[in-house]
Motif scaffolding. Structure first.
Motif, PDB file in Angstrom:
ATOM      1  N   THR A  16      22.880   5.145   3.587  1.00 30.22           N
ATOM      2  CA  THR A  16      23.798   4.663   4.625  1.00 30.22           C
ATOM      3  C   THR A  16      23.621   5.387   5.958  1.00 30.22           C
ATOM      4  N   SER A  17      23.387   6.701   5.912  1.00 31.64           N
ATOM      5  CA  SER A  17      23.316   7.459   7.165  1.00 31.64           C
ATOM      6  C   SER A  17      21.997   7.247   7.902  1.00 31.64           C
ATOM      7  N   PHE A  18      20.914   7.136   7.154  1.00 33.46           N
ATOM      8  CA  PHE A  18      19.594   6.945   7.768  1.00 33.46           C
ATOM      9  C   PHE A  18      18.752   6.116   6.806  1.00 33.46           C
ATOM     10  N   LYS A  19      18.687   4.827   7.035  1.00 29.94           N
ATOM     11  CA  LYS A  19      17.937   3.949   6.138  1.00 29.94           C
ATOM     12  C   LYS A  19      16.438   4.196   6.303  1.00 29.94           C
ATOM     13  N   ASP A  20      15.789   4.461   5.188  1.00 28.03           N
ATOM     14  CA  ASP A  20      14.352   4.743   5.189  1.00 28.03           C
ATOM     15  C   ASP A  20      13.694   3.738   4.239  1.00 28.03           C
ATOM     16  N   TYR A  21      13.467   2.534   4.745  1.00 28.49           N
ATOM     17  CA  TYR A  21      13.007   1.431   3.903  1.00 28.49           C
ATOM     18  C   TYR A  21      11.670   1.680   3.202  1.00 28.49           C
ATOM     19  N   PRO A  22      10.727   2.397   3.796  1.00 29.90           N
ATOM     20  CA  PRO A  22       9.450   2.612   3.096  1.00 29.90           C
ATOM     21  C   PRO A  22       9.506   3.679   2.001  1.00 29.90           C
ATOM     22  N   TRP A  61      10.554  -6.802   1.590  1.00 27.09           N
ATOM     23  CA  TRP A  61      10.871  -5.375   1.522  1.00 27.09           C
ATOM     24  C   TRP A  61      12.020  -5.127   0.546  1.00 27.09           C
ATOM     25  N   LYS A  62      13.024  -5.987   0.628  1.00 32.05           N
ATOM     26  CA  LYS A  62      14.184  -5.815  -0.251  1.00 32.05           C
ATOM     27  C   LYS A  62      13.805  -6.064  -1.710  1.00 32.05           C
ATOM     28  N   ARG A  63      12.868  -6.992  -1.919  1.00 31.56           N
ATOM     29  CA  ARG A  63      12.424  -7.255  -3.286  1.00 31.56           C
ATOM     30  C   ARG A  63      11.664  -6.055  -3.848  1.00 31.56           C
ATOM     31  N   VAL A  64      10.809  -5.451  -3.035  1.00 30.84           N
ATOM     32  CA  VAL A  64      10.089  -4.255  -3.483  1.00 30.84           C
ATOM     33  C   VAL A  64      11.082  -3.130  -3.767  1.00 30.84           C
ATOM     34  N   GLY A  65      12.115  -3.034  -2.933  1.00 31.96           N
ATOM     35  CA  GLY A  65      13.153  -2.038  -3.182  1.00 31.96           C
ATOM     36  C   GLY A  65      13.808  -2.248  -4.534  1.00 31.96           C
ATOM     37  N   ALA A  66      14.075  -3.513  -4.867  1.00 31.46           N
ATOM     38  CA  ALA A  66      14.702  -3.829  -6.155  1.00 31.46           C
ATOM     39  C   ALA A  66      13.767  -3.511  -7.317  1.00 31.46           C
ATOM     40  N   ILE A  67      12.481  -3.805  -7.146  1.00 33.03           N
ATOM     41  CA  ILE A  67      11.510  -3.497  -8.203  1.00 33.03           C
ATOM     42  C   ILE A  67      11.452  -1.988  -8.426  1.00 33.03           C
ATOM     43  N   HIS A 115       9.344  14.683  -0.352  1.00 31.31           N
ATOM     44  CA  HIS A 115       7.900  14.596  -0.129  1.00 31.31           C
ATOM     45  C   HIS A 115       7.253  15.976  -0.250  1.00 31.31           C
ATOM     46  N   ASN A 116       7.967  16.998   0.217  1.00 29.02           N
ATOM     47  CA  ASN A 116       7.411  18.355   0.250  1.00 29.02           C
ATOM     48  C   ASN A 116       7.207  18.946  -1.137  1.00 29.02           C
ATOM     49  N   PHE A 117       7.780  18.299  -2.144  1.00 25.03           N
ATOM     50  CA  PHE A 117       7.676  18.798  -3.511  1.00 25.03           C
ATOM     51  C   PHE A 117       6.972  17.804  -4.435  1.00 25.03           C
ATOM     52  N   GLY A 118       6.330  16.801  -3.837  1.00 23.53           N
ATOM     53  CA  GLY A 118       5.564  15.833  -4.621  1.00 23.53           C
ATOM     54  C   GLY A 118       6.412  14.875  -5.425  1.00 23.53           C
ATOM     55  N   LEU A 119       7.658  14.666  -4.998  1.00 20.45           N
ATOM     56  CA  LEU A 119       8.572  13.803  -5.751  1.00 20.45           C
ATOM     57  C   LEU A 119       8.947  12.541  -4.977  1.00 20.45           C
ATOM     58  N   ALA A 120       8.159  12.200  -3.963  1.00 15.31           N
ATOM     59  CA  ALA A 120       8.461  11.015  -3.157  1.00 15.31           C
ATOM     60  C   ALA A 120       7.169  10.388  -2.649  1.00 15.31           C
ATOM     61  N   PHE A 121       7.268   9.117  -2.298  1.00 14.93           N
ATOM     62  CA  PHE A 121       6.143   8.426  -1.672  1.00 14.93           C
ATOM     63  C   PHE A 121       6.687   7.323  -0.776  1.00 14.93           C
ATOM     64  N   ASP A 122       5.872   6.914   0.183  1.00 10.35           N
ATOM     65  CA  ASP A 122       6.222   5.821   1.088  1.00 10.35           C
ATOM     66  C   ASP A 122       5.267   4.656   0.864  1.00 10.35           C
ATOM     67  N   ILE A 147       0.853  -1.186   0.000  1.00 11.14           N
ATOM     68  CA  ILE A 147       0.000   0.000   0.000  1.00 11.14           C
ATOM     69  C   ILE A 147       0.890   1.237   0.000  1.00 11.14           C
ATOM     70  N   ILE A 148       0.400   2.292  -0.611  1.00 11.88           N
ATOM     71  CA  ILE A 148       1.086   3.579  -0.548  1.00 11.88           C
ATOM     72  C   ILE A 148       0.581   4.284   0.706  1.00 11.88           C
ATOM     73  N   THR A 149       1.483   4.642   1.583  1.00 15.40           N
ATOM     74  CA  THR A 149       1.093   5.219   2.870  1.00 15.40           C
ATOM     75  C   THR A 149       1.226   6.736   2.925  1.00 15.40           C
ATOM     76  N   GLN A 150       2.046   7.295   2.041  1.00 15.59           N
ATOM     77  CA  GLN A 150       2.281   8.747   2.082  1.00 15.59           C
ATOM     78  C   GLN A 150       2.743   9.225   0.719  1.00 15.59           C
ATOM     79  N   GLY A 151       2.253  10.384   0.320  1.00 15.05           N
ATOM     80  CA  GLY A 151       2.699  10.992  -0.926  1.00 15.05           C
ATOM     81  C   GLY A 151       3.199  12.396  -0.645  1.00 15.05           C
ATOM     82  N   LEU A 152       2.448  13.378  -1.129  1.00 15.45           N
ATOM     83  CA  LEU A 152       2.803  14.772  -0.871  1.00 15.45           C
ATOM     84  C   LEU A 152       2.672  15.079   0.616  1.00 15.45           C
ATOM     85  N   ARG A 153       3.667  15.773   1.149  1.00 13.20           N
ATOM     86  CA  ARG A 153       3.666  16.154   2.560  1.00 13.20           C
ATOM     87  C   ARG A 153       3.956  17.649   2.655  1.00 13.20           C
ATOM     88  N   THR A 154       3.107  18.388   3.344  1.00 14.35           N
ATOM     89  CA  THR A 154       3.310  19.829   3.458  1.00 14.35           C
ATOM     90  C   THR A 154       4.508  20.132   4.360  1.00 14.35           C
TER      91      THR A 154
END
Length: 213
Positions: free
Chosen positions: A122-128, A103-109, A78-85, A42-49
């Motif tokens: 590397t500094s802050f892994k954000d898997y979603p 999760w890793k397979r979805v990352g590869a897709i 996210h603040n510019f509509g160029l990301a989603f979780d 599921i997509i949990t987040q898109g544009l974020r103000t």
């Protein structure tokens, strides 16, 4: 509980409102491809103000909770509509937040679609997290620079799929010639397949074919 692809895409569309069309299309494609491999997401987040971003940044710092981002307002794609979780669903409809092979397979897709995956950071892994930046930095975006409204691929598809070519007896040949850059349509979005060819147009076509030395 089994959720179908149609419902997943409908849910995704609601979350992707305000997201750049190219990024939203990649998100929907990700949902479909993962589903085909037996991984419902599921997509949990898109544009974020900016305000929402600052509130999220405060979590685990000025407010109770776990730190989930290192980005203040204006410092996330996210603040510019160029990301989603996204998140992975279990068979019972609950969310699986345990980072495993799925999760890793979805990352590869996602990466195969040209998306940047937060799980590779590397500094802050954000898997979603996935983002598509169009080569623009956050500083660029904060200064007012805008991504193109269409990707080069979308522009090419629009160029090839002229409305007045559909159903024409030479449709397949016309599209093939356009895809190879031999012929092009008119600036008004038409091709005019039954219009006569001028000598000037013929010269251009012959030149593109490499027949003029």
């Amino acid at each position: 509980m089994t959720i179908g692809l149609k419902e997943l895409l409908e849910k995704a569309d609601k979350k992707l409102q305000g997201v750049h069309p190219t990024v939203a299309a990649k998100a929907r494609q990700l949902v479909s491809l993962a589903y085909k491999e037996g991984i419902p997401i599921i997509i949990t987040q898109g544009l974020r103000t900016i305000e929402e971003q600052n509130a999220l940044y405060a979590q685990g710092r000025a407010k109770p909770g776990k730190i989930v981002t290192n980005a203040k307002g204006g410092y996330s794609y996210h603040n510019f509509g160029l990301a989603f979780d996204f998140a992975i669903l279990n068979a019972n409809g609950s969310v699986n937040w345990n980072v495993d092979d799925k999760w890793k397979r979805v990352g590869a897709i996602g990466k195969s679609l040209g998306l940047e995956w937060g799980g590779d950071w590397t500094s802050f892994k954000d898997y979603p997290h996935f983002q598509y930046t169009f080569g623009l930095s956050l500083a660029d975006l904060r200064s007012g620079k805008k991504p193109p409204t269409q990707s080069p691929q979308q522009k090419e598809e629009k160029e090839v799929n002229k409305d007045d070519v559909k159903g024409h007896w030479a449709e397949a040949s016309i599209k093939k010639a356009m895809e190879k850059g031999i012929i092009k349509g008119y600036s008004d979005g038409t091709f005019k397949p039954d219009e006569p060819v001028t000598r000037a147009q013929l010269a251009v076509i012959l030149d593109r074919l490499g027949l003029l030395k």
